[in-house]
Motif scaffolding. Sequence first.
Motif, PDB file in Angstrom:
ATOM      1  N   ARG A 303       0.831  -1.209   0.000  1.00 28.07           N
ATOM      2  CA  ARG A 303       0.000   0.000   0.000  1.00 28.07           C
ATOM      3  C   ARG A 303       0.860   1.251   0.000  1.00 28.07           C
ATOM      4  NH1 ARG A 303      -1.773   0.310   4.962  1.00 28.07           N
ATOM      5  NH2 ARG A 303      -2.990  -1.594   4.749  1.00 28.07           N
ATOM      6  N   TRP A 308      -1.782  -0.977  -5.196  1.00 27.73           N
ATOM      7  CA  TRP A 308      -3.098  -1.186  -4.594  1.00 27.73           C
ATOM      8  C   TRP A 308      -3.639  -2.597  -4.844  1.00 27.73           C
ATOM      9  CZ3 TRP A 308      -2.143   2.764  -2.054  1.00 27.73           C
ATOM     10  CH2 TRP A 308      -1.864   4.021  -2.601  1.00 27.73           C
ATOM     11  N   THR A 343      -6.829   0.907   1.978  1.00 25.95           N
ATOM     12  CA  THR A 343      -6.307   0.641   0.635  1.00 25.95           C
ATOM     13  C   THR A 343      -7.288   1.139  -0.419  1.00 25.95           C
ATOM     14  OG1 THR A 343      -4.985  -1.246   1.353  1.00 25.95           O
ATOM     15  CG2 THR A 343      -5.622  -1.199  -0.970  1.00 25.95           C
ATOM     16  N   SER A 347      -6.636   4.195  -3.168  1.00 26.99           N
ATOM     17  CA  SER A 347      -6.705   3.945  -4.616  1.00 26.99           C
ATOM     18  C   SER A 347      -7.876   4.663  -5.276  1.00 26.99           C
ATOM     19  CB  SER A 347      -6.799   2.437  -4.885  1.00 26.99           C
ATOM     20  OG  SER A 347      -7.930   1.873  -4.267  1.00 26.99           O
TER      21      SER A 347
END
Length: 397
Positions: A303, A308, A343, A347
């Motif tokens: 991460r 991602w 995460t 992203s």
Amino acid sequence: MANLALTFWNQGRWEEAEQLEAQVMETSKTKLGEDHPDTLRSIASLASTYWNQGRWEEAEQLEVRVMKISKTKLGEDHPDTLTSMGNLASTYRKQGRWKEAEELELLVMETSKTKLGEDHPDTMISMGNLASTYRKEGRWDKAEELELLVMEARKTKLGENHPDTLTSMGNLASTYRKQGRWKEAEELELLVMETSKTKLGEDHPDTLTSMGNLASTYRKQGRWKEAEELELLVMETSKTKLGEDHPDTLTSMGNLASTYRKQGRWKEAEELELLVMETSKTKLGEDHPDTLTSMGNLASTYRKQGRWKEAEELELLVMETSKTKLGEDHPDTLMSMANLAFTWKSSGRDAEAISLLRGCLAKQKKILGSSHPNTSSHFETLLAWERNNGADYECLN
């Protein structure tokens, strides 16, 4: 056979220990009877091996049986009965069932005080166990109060450099560290480490643990170089003393990787974390809590690098396995949900991240309570996300 099993246990060779312990238990049942003290000890030993493998339900079943037989055979206030209750409480704690753990530990502590005395070593252990549950709940004041009492009593009863005294000092330092009281934690940890080196030896497992604790306090303060030096020493000594695949060695490797990650040394962190994860899968099993932790650590490194997809794949696996292995409401499961949410947020999948963190937070309020540090932190993060102020928040990992 029991002695050899204990040797395997101390080496982290759980499968070999389990095979012997199961044989000892069954033979003891046949030869001595199910309620014989030696049989009960053999059952407790097998439960301890299950416990170390993260097989909480199997450990619990055996521990409940030992406790019930002990109560009937020996009495509710017999020291062996109290030990069995403490073992069961420890299993509850590992499952995040803190209320049940606390109830048992309070009973054990009060009974020990009456039966054995306030300064008896078993009473001190019961107080330390209850303090550990308080610490898990984020109830720092209550944990600190008990740990101070245990530490001072052990200094008087056992001496300042007794291994049990050093353990109590390390526990109190951990509570200080959890509160961000770095100076107080560091002072205690330095004392424990130096005394352990002199008393037990530089390569004793307890000494290595004390070094790892001090390194953790350095890491929390951003003192990477000091943390790294200690962690490298712990890792290399553990490899030589305990073996490259011993659980304590794997923990030391994970700690060093964390220090690398904090410094942005992604490649070095990733190499260690991959090795820890693969060894944990082989040594402990793919669904062992320590294996899941190692997977989460590697995902965190992915991460941080903006990888991602790789992070998400691991975090989804950790979350689903945790739900099955530990339960949907276990604190570790909830943390895996939060990690995945971070995460997704990083992203650009804001809606999914907010939804997942909101669900996680609802469970944390119910299971951990609104005042628990994890609950408070995630509440603040969720508010910031919903306000869409663009702030960058760090995942608790």
